[in-house]
Design an enzyme around this catalytic site. Sequence first.
Site: not given
Ligand code: AMP
Length: 179
Positions: A67, A104
């Site tokens: 995205r 996770e």
């Molecule tokens: P993080 O690495 O945990 O910061 O997660 C970020 C990535 O996961 C981004 O590329 C987001 O597109 C996706 N992501 C994480 N949480 C969500 C959520 N609640 N809704 C949509 N996309 C998410």
Amino acid sequence: MRTAADALGRLVRDVPDFPEPGIVFKDITPLLADPDGFAAVVAELAAAGRDPDGQVVVDKVVGMEARGFIFAAPVAMALGVGFVPVRKAGKLPRETHAVSYALEYGEATLEVHRDGIAAGDRVLLVDDVLATGGTVAATRDLVAACGGETVGVAVLMELLFLPGRQTAGDVPVTALLGI
Ligand code: AMP
């Protein structure tokens, strides 16, 4: 004319328990289908690549699969600089740098073309959601491996109950909406 915060409030849907129980997924597809809202969001993200006088201060915009691509590409065009994709493992055809990081459950690997970012390039990272910050931290490592410097992170939404901003360290984070 629609502002970015207004567009995000109206046009991002919460989808509970997707892709797994306990996650509230931020569905951006209604925003993408609304040209005014999409344009407002891209314009505000692009502001993170300018100084207060409006001068462009970045050499590249990096988007993270998948995205992130949707927003990073028009932001790069708005700033008049190159767009560089950071992809999941095995998708880029030429020599890459790779960084693995913990999810996770399990592990993910991101890659960038070694020649995608030049030594000394100032780079803006663009994604839709900042959650734990693992994706941003890994991408920052990829930029550094190329000899570039991450000078900013711009996201549509920051999940404030997670430590994403701390994970980004001293790099300024622009979030159009904190949730
Ligand atoms: P993080 O690495 O945990 O910061 O997660 C970020 C990535 O996961 C981004 O590329 C987001 O597109 C996706 N992501 C994480 N949480 C969500 C959520 N609640 N809704 C949509 N996309 C998410």
